[in-house]
Every structure is written in C-alpha cells, then in structure tokens.
Design an enzyme around this catalytic site. Sequence first.
Site, PDB file in Angstrom:
ATOM      1  CD  GLU A  97      -2.842  -1.198  -0.055  1.00  0.00           C
ATOM      2  OE1 GLU A  97      -2.996  -0.156  -0.730  1.00  0.00           O
ATOM      3  OE2 GLU A  97      -3.365  -2.284  -0.366  1.00  0.00           O
TER       4      GLU A  97
ATOM      5  CD1 TRP B 250      -4.526  -7.385 -11.961  1.00  0.00           C
ATOM      6  CD2 TRP B 250      -2.909  -7.336 -10.434  1.00  0.00           C
ATOM      7  NE1 TRP B 250      -5.102  -7.028 -10.769  1.00  0.00           N
ATOM      8  CE2 TRP B 250      -4.126  -6.993  -9.812  1.00  0.00           C
ATOM      9  CE3 TRP B 250      -1.746  -7.372  -9.669  1.00  0.00           C
ATOM     10  CZ2 TRP B 250      -4.202  -6.683  -8.448  1.00  0.00           C
ATOM     11  CZ3 TRP B 250      -1.832  -7.066  -8.318  1.00  0.00           C
ATOM     12  CH2 TRP B 250      -3.060  -6.723  -7.725  1.00  0.00           C
TER      13      TRP B 250
ATOM     14  CG  ASP C  42       2.778 -10.544   4.032  1.00  0.00           C
ATOM     15  OD1 ASP C  42       2.085 -10.179   3.058  1.00  0.00           O
ATOM     16  OD2 ASP C  42       2.766  -9.963   5.129  1.00  0.00           O
TER      17      ASP C  42
ATOM     18  CD  GLN D  23       1.702  -9.671 -12.764  1.00  0.00           C
ATOM     19  OE1 GLN D  23       2.926  -9.700 -12.663  1.00  0.00           O
ATOM     20  NE2 GLN D  23       0.895  -9.990 -11.758  1.00  0.00           N
TER      21      GLN D  23
END
Length: 396
Positions: A220, A231, A277, A247
Amino acid sequence: MVAFVNFGGNSSIFAQSHQRICPESTQFYHPTKHKALESYTRRFVNSPQVSTQSRQSIQIPVVVHVVYPTEAENVSDEQIHSQMAALNRDFNRQNSNFDRVHPDFSERIARVGFSFCLATTDPFGQPTSGITRTKTADNSIFVRSEGNIYYTERGGKDAWNTNQYLNIWVTRLAPNVAGFASKPFENSPEEDGVVLSVDYFGQIGTALPDFNLGRVGTHEVGHYFNLFHPWGSDCSHDDFVADTPTQTDAYNGCPDIDGASCNSRDIMANFMNNSADACLAMFTRGQARRMRAALLFARKDLLNGNVCAANPPSISASDIRIHPNPASFYFYIETGNFDLSQIPFRVYNSQGAKVEEGVVVPNSRLYFPTYRNGVYFVVFERATETPLVRKLLIAN
C-alpha cells in the site's frame, strides 16, 4: 471507479486460509496535477543522471491512527513498531527471501532508500509517539467509497497535515479487504494516505497468516508513492514501469516463480502483487525510480519537516557485527533483535569524512560493496548511551 482483483486460476505451492483484496482507483481528485506528475516521472526515470540504486536513506515521517471499534482492534505499540520494521526492511533490500525471485529478475532488485519512522513532533510542535488512538462505534466497518475513516466527526480520525506526514489508518475493514491507499493527487488532502486492516497489519498481534510479515503495508505504501498494480484484465495494461513485465493475473497464495503471462515471465515476487507475504521479495529498479520521482515532485514536503528525529534503541556491542573485517570485495552489517524498528549508522573514513549513512533494522543483514583501501569507522546511534563505534579495515 474501483477495480477489484481477480483471484481465479493461479497455482499455489501451499494452501492459504485468507486472500487479500486491494481496491485500486484510476480516478484522480487533481487529474491535471497527476498528469504533470506523470510527465515529470517520465523525464526523471529516463535521466542518465538518476542512479538505479539508491545509497541514500531518505526519512519519511509517519503517523499511525488506530481507529478501533472494540479492544480487539486496538493494536499494540509493539505491533505498530513491527510494521515500521517491515517497511524499512522491504524498502531497503534488507529481506532474506530472495530465493523467491526468479534468476531472470535478480539484477532488477532495488533498494528504494526510504527510511520510515514514527513522528516525534505533532502538527502543533508538541512531542508525540507518532500514534493516535480513537474509539469508534462498535459496529464500524470502514469502506473506501464512504471515506468515513478520514474524519473524526464520522467516527474516524482526522489526518495530520498530509503534506508533512504519511498518515496510516489501522482499523476494521470488510473481510479480505487488506487495505487501500491514495496515489499522489488521487484523493483530497484530507483523505490522502494509507488504510490497513488490523488483520493484515504488522508482523505480530492481530496479523493473520499468510499476511503477517507486514508486506500488505509495503504494497500500500508503494501505491502511496505512485505505483500501480502490475496486472490488468488483458495484456494492454500498463503500470508505467519499464522493467515490470505485463501480466494478466493478480497472483495470490505462493505461486511458482516460473509463472508467465502475456508471452513473458512474470515477477511473481514483486511487492505490488497480491501473493502471500512470505512469497514477496522485491521492488524493481524502475519501481524505485518511479517512487523517488513521486517523492520529489508530489510528496516533497515530507522532506521539509523536522518531525522524525532519531529515536534509536538501546543496543550492546554484541548486538551488531561487521563481517568480514578486514574486508575485501564486500562487507555486511548484521544485527540482532531490538525493541524498536531502526538503528541509525554513519561510516567515516580515516580523515573524518562521512562516506555513508542510513539505518539498519532488527534481524537483518545490510550488504555494502567495499570502499577504497583504508581504515573506516562505523558509528551506530544508541538512545541515551554514547554511540557504538566499530573500526573496519578495507584491504582489496
């Protein structure tokens, strides 16, 4: 206005109990200013004078607003510090999971050079911990489109001056919504910052597997400094970064590093993907340049306030090692575990000139290409104690 990620069709090498959603907007409160930022960014990233790797450490002052419906969401100071440590680790290439990066992309791994710390001075010039806490209605679930989180009168918390502080709100969000952030000029000044769910915040406490390494915060904050998702719905999508392949999938779980779309390999470990993560590991050099451009153009006032004074932990001589010493070709600083998130350091040559400065974070290694032959002194700041000084010999 809001584009939600598609979670279908991706293989994973381990099962995951929670997915994440990061709503991303393509509408801007100040479209003319954002257009000017993009023009500046293009010139900046194409300038031969701009290094692809930052050796400079730039301090970013942060205030964390905890807005909690119940005590379960009132995250601890320790959890907040763990998120700060994660930001400093990921923005300074101090993570250790580069095995998740495909060899094709190893040369693109960047050290952004941003150092995040909790503000020590509030907007009125008074000392602060850099943390605010606001009790809100027990049934509060904040939604991006409503904007209530940004206003005290609506049950949220008013921002501190968003030109001078990176404001991070931590609260309860809808299930699977991990967080959201405003890119430069996307929101009004009162709503400029990052919002994170208590379920995806920091590395301890309320953070849920597989999102308990603080990398939703890293993702973020990447948006906050003008990064887009890599993407799109098809291969025409553009995140405006030259070294991130196009992508089509928003990868989740822990995808195989050989994954590909749009006739090219994807950077599965990129922090701007939605993977677990443990399977995220890098910003690219192009992303680092784009973020530095956003800081210098749109968020330059973050650099002007003296609100982020050093607050180093108490450390002993055994907590920090420099290896090898004498060194040739490279050396590294290795740290133990500390209560706070960062340890400022400076490197001086034998004539007393400063040749390097930055911060190291707990449980990390920070690598350096060696300097010219000679004697150097590495100085680590320590709370109320005298600085810790280490002598280093370079003999190439």
